[in-house]
Scaffold this active site. Sequence first.
Site, PDB file in Angstrom:
ATOM      1  N   GLN A  47      -5.335  -6.665   2.545  1.00 59.21           N
ATOM      2  CA  GLN A  47      -5.561  -5.258   2.253  1.00 59.21           C
ATOM      3  C   GLN A  47      -7.045  -5.033   1.950  1.00 59.21           C
ATOM      4  OE1 GLN A  47      -5.868  -1.798   1.834  1.00 59.21           O
ATOM      5  NE2 GLN A  47      -3.651  -1.982   1.589  1.00 59.21           N
ATOM      6  N   GLU A  59      -5.232  -0.537  10.310  1.00 63.26           N
ATOM      7  CA  GLU A  59      -4.468   0.606   9.803  1.00 63.26           C
ATOM      8  C   GLU A  59      -5.219   1.296   8.671  1.00 63.26           C
ATOM      9  OE1 GLU A  59      -1.381   2.731   7.391  1.00 63.26           O
ATOM     10  OE2 GLU A  59      -2.605   1.043   6.791  1.00 63.26           O
ATOM     11  N   ASN A  60      -5.836   0.519   7.813  1.00 66.27           N
ATOM     12  CA  ASN A  60      -6.590   1.100   6.706  1.00 66.27           C
ATOM     13  C   ASN A  60      -7.897   1.734   7.164  1.00 66.27           C
ATOM     14  OD1 ASN A  60      -5.560   0.619   3.729  1.00 66.27           O
ATOM     15  ND2 ASN A  60      -4.820  -1.070   4.988  1.00 66.27           N
ATOM     16  N   GLU A  62       0.811   0.532   2.113  1.00 71.10           N
ATOM     17  CA  GLU A  62       0.804   0.101   0.713  1.00 71.10           C
ATOM     18  C   GLU A  62       0.754   1.285  -0.249  1.00 71.10           C
ATOM     19  OE1 GLU A  62      -1.473  -2.875  -2.418  1.00 71.10           O
ATOM     20  OE2 GLU A  62      -1.582  -3.230  -0.259  1.00 71.10           O
ATOM     21  N   ARG A  63       0.088   2.380   0.113  1.00 71.11           N
ATOM     22  CA  ARG A  63       0.065   3.553  -0.770  1.00 71.11           C
ATOM     23  C   ARG A  63       1.475   4.136  -0.900  1.00 71.11           C
ATOM     24  NH1 ARG A  63      -2.125   7.880   0.468  1.00 71.11           N
ATOM     25  NH2 ARG A  63      -2.992   8.538  -1.531  1.00 71.11           N
ATOM     26  N   ARG A  64       2.226   4.174   0.204  1.00 68.75           N
ATOM     27  CA  ARG A  64       3.610   4.656   0.136  1.00 68.75           C
ATOM     28  C   ARG A  64       4.468   3.713  -0.713  1.00 68.75           C
ATOM     29  NH1 ARG A  64       4.331   4.643   6.312  1.00 68.75           N
ATOM     30  NH2 ARG A  64       2.208   3.820   6.231  1.00 68.75           N
ATOM     31  N   LEU A 110       8.454  10.493   4.956  1.00 72.43           N
ATOM     32  CA  LEU A 110       8.429  10.932   6.349  1.00 72.43           C
ATOM     33  C   LEU A 110       8.182   9.790   7.321  1.00 72.43           C
ATOM     34  CD1 LEU A 110       6.380  14.255   5.943  1.00 72.43           C
ATOM     35  CD2 LEU A 110       8.868  13.929   5.909  1.00 72.43           C
ATOM     36  N   GLN A 111       7.501   8.743   6.851  1.00 68.71           N
ATOM     37  CA  GLN A 111       7.182   7.618   7.739  1.00 68.71           C
ATOM     38  C   GLN A 111       7.491   6.304   7.027  1.00 68.71           C
ATOM     39  OE1 GLN A 111       3.117   7.529   9.020  1.00 68.71           O
ATOM     40  NE2 GLN A 111       3.480   5.965  10.579  1.00 68.71           N
ATOM     41  N   GLY A 169      10.831  13.654   0.664  1.00 68.77           N
ATOM     42  CA  GLY A 169      11.304  12.403   1.229  1.00 68.77           C
ATOM     43  C   GLY A 169      10.181  11.642   1.901  1.00 68.77           C
TER      44      GLY A 169
END
Length: 319
Positions: free
Chosen positions: A34, A109-110, A76-78, A57-58, A55
């Site tokens: 990360q 991704e980050n 990771e934030r989710r 969403l992803q 909810g």
Amino acid sequence: MAFSLFGIGKNNSDSTKNKVVEVKLDQIIPNRYQPRKVFDQDGIRELAQTIDEHGLLQPIVLREYEPAKYEIIAGERRYRAMKLLKWEKAPAIIEKMSDQETASLALIENLQRSQLSSVEEAQAYRQLMDLNHLTQSQLAKGMGKSQSFVANKLRLLRLITPVQTAILDHRISERHGRALLDLDEKQQRDMLMRIVNERLTVRQTEDEVARLLGRPLPSEIAELKAAAKRKELASLESHPEEVPAAPEETTPAKKTAPKRKAVKKPKNNKAKQVNDARLALNTIKKSIKMATTNGFEIRTQEKDSGDAYQLTIEIPKKQ
């Protein structure tokens, strides 16, 4: 951004990618690669509130690194928001990936989705290069960036750890950090303390660094440039006839006016000399700009002495 550059996900079928399962949160660990070192807790709370109201969403993306144990690839934030909400399970997509693919995808991704600090971004670029054996040029192409952009970010990793940490913690800006790049470790450490304690601006920091290195002060150079520009504008305003006009066709009537030609000739020559000098200066500057765009570090000092332009060019041997 094309993930295929790093060979990610080539062997995953669409059915695997689209299958969402429930995974217990206590079976999930964060990604070891990360790039984000500092998480905005207010942002996590806001995300948790949004998830609570609307909810998730992803789904997050995981990989099973051991039986019934999962590592986060993306999200990771989710994941942190769901832990804050005390959820027991998380909707997730399970991917089959190697350590290299997992690390690369987490970094990409980050870089795509998160507003990383400049140091975190530089560290992510370095890790991607090391993991995938990429040159700066190859990485820049894969990330949709210029090579000079990537090179300038990577230069931040030459700063000592305390300076990098200060940028991560937003105690100093990236520009403050860049001003310290030519200092040795002790000088960087001392100057960092001054920036924080004395709340130096970027320009004040650049001036203090220049004093340490025995160089002309950037503030004085900027003032000289501004004064020369003001002088030039004032000269043009007070002598508008010296600005060269567009060439006109010669007519018989003008040929019979020698006095008029005699008056204009020295003025046009003077304007031509000014233009020739500026043309030469701008040509050199364009060459310098082209070199810096290609990743070279070049320092210049410009001075207008009135009778001439002085341009000092310094190219460090170690790039």
